[in-house]
Design a protein around this motif. Structure first.
Motif, short mmCIF file in Angstrom:
data_model
loop_
_atom_site.label_atom_id
_atom_site.label_comp_id
_atom_site.label_asym_id
_atom_site.label_seq_id
_atom_site.Cartn_x
_atom_site.Cartn_y
_atom_site.Cartn_z
N ARG A 282 -16.54 135.75 65.37
CA ARG A 282 -15.90 134.60 66.02
C ARG A 282 -15.13 133.71 65.04
NH1 ARG A 282 -21.32 133.82 65.85
NH2 ARG A 282 -22.13 131.90 64.89
N HIS A 286 -9.14 133.92 65.56
CA HIS A 286 -7.80 133.33 65.62
C HIS A 286 -7.27 133.00 64.23
CE1 HIS A 286 -7.83 132.95 70.02
NE2 HIS A 286 -9.10 132.65 69.89
N LYS A 307 -9.13 130.69 76.06
CA LYS A 307 -9.13 129.60 75.08
C LYS A 307 -10.08 129.94 73.93
CE LYS A 307 -8.25 126.17 78.72
NZ LYS A 307 -8.80 125.01 79.46
N GLU A 308 -9.82 129.33 72.78
CA GLU A 308 -10.58 129.67 71.57
C GLU A 308 -12.07 129.48 71.76
OE1 GLU A 308 -9.25 128.12 67.88
OE2 GLU A 308 -7.13 128.31 68.37
N TYR A 311 -13.95 132.36 74.06
CA TYR A 311 -13.61 133.73 73.70
C TYR A 311 -14.51 134.76 74.40
CZ TYR A 311 -17.69 133.31 70.66
OH TYR A 311 -18.97 133.12 70.18
N GLU A 360 -5.87 130.66 78.67
CA GLU A 360 -4.95 129.86 77.86
C GLU A 360 -3.71 129.49 78.66
OE1 GLU A 360 -4.35 127.71 74.67
OE2 GLU A 360 -5.89 129.25 74.49
#
Length: 467
Positions: A282, A286, A307-308, A311, A360
């Motif tokens: 994780r 990104h 979205k981050e 995940y 997202e």
């Protein structure tokens, strides 16, 4: 039992949905896996044959638990099916890019995949809807669509083992292609960079992720069907998929280890393994680093759309699919409970989607909420169809037409909204990058650089070597 028989002068005749089987102590009544296949007379319904009328008659094939007449050219149908499967495997890298970049397309795909398993529900769908749902099973890569039974007579056990081996066969094919490309790499008219070992490995990993997500419902259905048994009045238990196999018999126990491996390897394993892999990496999901790029290239189809901080949301999508499938497989004798539980799953999924808004791309969240609502509406309509067919509700002759109109509207809304959302997202991906977005990207890169320098112990002068 006495409640399931109509007593005649010479021999008892089973009611519809039951099957009479001779035994040493006289005829025994058994419940049929598919009630519509047993008409209550010695012969099975057209298209069905065998013990408990659980097999397809000659010139018929099985699809979603029902039997259909073979196509006029079964050889051509099988060839086209296998060709499309091979084409899909080869084009899976492109599909992986769709999973990574077009959220709305995958939201619509997940909706179609769930709709394709609606024939498993005992909701008395009209034949035209069942045929529509069956056609959609192609989006689950359902091998039954090839109508292979029309050419090759396969026992349930052989067909079941084939389904479970399909993902492994595709994985072996990708491994073989990987080795083959490495061996012939000097002969290909491509740059060395495009065919580096790491690039190839990333490509095949992301492709297999996309294949697993595509195959999940089809393979999971095959696994769960092994545990779908019907308790009979004589104390035995028959496997709904094959009346020739008695549950908890020696043959059933011989296959049990394979079924357990399938359960933990596919039904539970695919969501759990992907989520565990994402959790372990994780920190790099990104990152604009070599490690981050590798994670993105291999696991991007699983998490890139979200979205981050969310995940892991694909695990929720897997759970929704699995729950709807489990209800459809194991509660066939309780249609009201089936529909109620499926609607409950949709309501919970809709609530979670509305609160989290995980995608997202904002429009994908709205489309997801809409399609989950449409799915719940289909289950409501199916429940009404069931009530009409069972005679539990006194309705007018126009009610089926009204329900058909509602289904048309639901599918029309789903199709129109999906197309509009997809076109909008494609335009969004092609638009020029704004100055504010460039500044945000630069700030993010600086943050990665500072974190890398801090963790590696390098000084700021070494930042030129940062990747």
């Amino acid at each position: 039992t006495q409640s399931t028989w109509e007593n005649g002068d010479t021999a008892p005749i089973p009611l519809p949905g039951y099957y009479a089987e001779p035994s040493d102590s006289g005829a025994v009544v058994l419940a049929c896996p598919l009630a519509a296949a047993c008409t209550g007379v010695p012969a099975c319904a057209p298209a069905y044959t065998g013990r408990l009328c659980a097999e397809c008659a000659y010139n018929h094939y099985s699809l979603n638990g029902r039997c259909y007449r073979c196509p006029p050219a079964p050889g051509l149908n099988l060839f086209l099916g296998l060709a499309l499967l091979g084409l899909f495997v080869l084009c899976a890298p492109a599909l992986a890019l769709v999973y990574m970049r077009l959220s709305t397309a995958i939201v619509a795909l997940n909706f179609v995949q769930i709709v394709a398993i609606l024939p498993l529900y005992s909701l008395a769908w009209p034949q035209y809807l069942v045929l529509l749902f069956n056609d959609m099973t192609g989006f689950n890569l359902n091998p039954d669509l090839t109508a292979a039974d029309c050419l090759v007579s396969m026992k349930w056990r052989s067909r079941w083992l084939f389904y479970l081996a399909l993902p492994l066969a595709i994985a072996i094919a990708y491994a073989g292609l990987f080795v083959l490309v490495l061996l012939i790499r000097p002969l290909l008219c491509c740059s060395k960079r495009e065919l580096r070992r790491r690039v190839l490995l990333n490509t095949f990993c992301s492709a297999f992720c996309a294949v697993c997500m595509f195959l999940y419902l089809s393979v999971s259905h095959a696994v769960l069907s092994f545990f779908d048994c019907t308790k009979q009045p004589d104390g035995s238990a028959t496997l709904d998929g094959s009346a020739e196999i008695l549950c908890y018999s020696s043959e059933w126990y011989r296959l049990l280890p394979i079924a357990v491996l399938g359960l933990f390897g596919y039904v539970i394993g695919i969501p759990l393994a992907s989520d565990a892999w994402l959790t372990l990496t994780r920190r790099h999901l990104h990152e604009v680093t070599k490690v981050g790029d590798a994670v993105w290239a291999r696991l991007g189809p699983v998490y890139a759309r979200y979205k981050e901080e969310l995940y892991w949301w694909e695990a929720i999508i897997f759970a929704r699919k699995a729950l709807i499938l489990v209800v459809g497989v194991f509660l066939t004798n309780y249609p009201v409970a089936q529909a109620a539980m499926a609607i409950g799953v949709c309501v919970v999924a809709l609530l979670a989607q509305t609160l989290a808004r995980p995608h997202e791309f904002p429009l994908a969240n709205a489309l997801e909420s809409l399609l989950v609502s449409v799915l719940a509406g289909l289950f409501v309509v199916g429940s009404i169809f069931r009530a009409i067919s069972g005679g539990t509700e006194r309705v007018g002759a126009d009610m089926p037409k009204v329900l058909f109109a509602i289904v048309v509207v639901l599918f029309g809304v789903a199709f129109s909204a999906s197309c509009a959302a997809l076109v909008t997202e494609m335009k969004h991906t092609q638009r020029p990058v704004s100055h504010e977005e460039i500044v945000a990207i630069k700030d993010k890169l600086k943050g990665f650089e500072k974190a890398w320098l801090k963790e590696s112990g390098h000084s700021a002068s070494d930042s030129a070597s940062y990747e």
